[in-house]
Scaffold this active site. Structure first.
Site, short mmCIF file in Angstrom:
data_model
loop_
_atom_site.label_atom_id
_atom_site.label_comp_id
_atom_site.label_asym_id
_atom_site.label_seq_id
_atom_site.Cartn_x
_atom_site.Cartn_y
_atom_site.Cartn_z
N LYS A 66 0.89 -1.17 0.00
CA LYS A 66 0.00 0.00 0.00
C LYS A 66 0.92 1.22 0.00
CE LYS A 66 -4.10 1.87 2.28
NZ LYS A 66 -4.84 2.24 1.08
N1 PMP Z 1 -7.64 -1.53 -3.00
C1 PMP Z 1 -7.14 -0.29 -2.88
C2 PMP Z 1 -6.46 0.33 -4.06
C3 PMP Z 1 -7.25 0.40 -1.68
O1 PMP Z 1 -6.74 1.63 -1.54
C4 PMP Z 1 -7.92 -0.20 -0.58
C5 PMP Z 1 -8.05 0.53 0.71
N2 PMP Z 1 -6.92 0.34 1.52
C6 PMP Z 1 -8.43 -1.50 -0.74
C7 PMP Z 1 -8.27 -2.14 -1.98
C8 PMP Z 1 -9.12 -2.20 0.37
O2 PMP Z 1 -8.20 -2.51 1.40
P1 PMP Z 1 -8.63 -2.61 2.92
O3 PMP Z 1 -9.88 -3.42 2.95
O4 PMP Z 1 -7.48 -3.31 3.55
O5 PMP Z 1 -8.83 -1.23 3.41
#
Ligand code: PMP
Length: 295
Positions: free
Chosen positions: A159
């Site tokens: 991320k």
């Molecule tokens: N894909 C992207 C590109 C994101 O930014 C997020 C948010 N973090 C997610 C998927 C979903 O991840 P999470 O459920 O861990 O927040």
């Protein structure tokens, strides 16, 4: 609060080991993270004063940093504690937490071998990512022009800031046309995810979701899959071609910020949020509530 720019708010931000007044949590313009996207971050939700799945998020922050070739100069437990302190300092009951780490200013070029790793955590009140009414009715989503890149071109499971350039561009293009978000295909032309959330489809009471082989396997995605299994729903993780969207009756997206949000249309494809989506929205809302100790 909502209209106050983020750099002008009151309170405290945890910054390199201590809480500092919000207005003082600044970086220099010559910061490597700003010029070369050497920055990793998390997005977490606070429910009833507790951060949902805090440890998993902190572990992903460390994984993302490692993937970008740098080491966060704190332990996982220390960053967990920093997140709790940032939330407590702002008295956040229902809100958001943003921990992040980035390369500093010691070297200013592609190479940044000696740069200090900085870490900060900010927290703020944040009720709903999408309009609460739209969340149930289903948001309208466009098809994005940009595609999720291949794992050979970028560390796609981190991320990391650099991965969001095309997300912002895609979301802006969608919003300009009156849509709430955009669905991104991947480098092969398969369905991938939204600009900041994962996606699920439903056909004949079975959930279908793309295999996360070139995008984030979201913490919310995994939580919702567990909740769906508890309900006895079948889940198929597979490659999904955009042409198949015509076969699905329901669609929803998942993310820490987006939670579980129904989708009513994606470009030319229409969906009608129904029982499975509503059940999972309700299950997720129940799941995120702070656990009351019965001990
Ligand atoms: N894909 C992207 C590109 C994101 O930014 C997020 C948010 N973090 C997610 C998927 C979903 O991840 P999470 O459920 O861990 O927040």
């Amino acid at each position: 609060m909502a209209d106050i720019p983020f750099d002008q708010r009151d309170g405290f931000i945890w910054f390199n080991g201590e809480l500092v007044p919000w207005a003082d949590a600044k970086v220099h313009v010559l910061t490597h993270g700003l010029h070369y996207a050497s920055c990793v971050f998390e997005g977490e939700r606070v429910y009833g004063g507790e951060i949902f799945k805090l440890r998993e998020h902190t572990e992903r922050l460390f994984y993302s940093a490692e993937t970008l070739g740098f080491e966060i100069p704190y332990t996982i437990a220390e960053i967990d504690e920093a997140c709790r302190k940032a939330v407590a300092a702002q008295n956040i009951v229902d809100g958001y937490v943003r921990p992040f780490a980035w390369r500093g200013s010691e070297m200013m070029g592609v190479s940044a071998q000696n740069n200090k790793i900085n870490v900060a955590v900010a927290s703020w009140e944040w009720p709903s990512y999408f309009d609460p009414e739209e969340r149930k009715k289903g948001i309208r989503v466009d098809m994005a022009e940009y595609r999720r890149p291949s794992p050979e071109t970028i560390p796609c499971h981190a991320k990391a800031a650099g991965l969001y350039m095309i997300c912002t561009l895609s979301k802006h293009a969608a919003e300009k046309k009156g849509y709430a978000d955009a669905l991104m295909l991947d480098y092969r032309g398969l369905v991938a995810e939204m600009t900041g959330a994962n996606v699920f489809f439903i056909k004949d009471d079975v959930l279908h979701t793309p295999t996360p082989d070139c995008f984030l396997d979201g913490i919310t995605r995994r939580t919702v899959m567990d909740l769906a299994r508890k309900r006895g729903y079948e889940i198929v993780e597979r490659q999904i071609k955009p042409g198949e969207l015509t076969d699905f009756s329901e669609c929803f997206i998942t993310g820490s910020a987006a939670e579980v949000t129904a989708v009513s249309e994606i470009g030319p494809y229409k969906f009608r949020p129904s029982d499975i989506t509503f059940n999972l929205m309700a299950d997720y809302t129940a799941e995120v509530q702070p656990k009351v100790s019965t001990a």
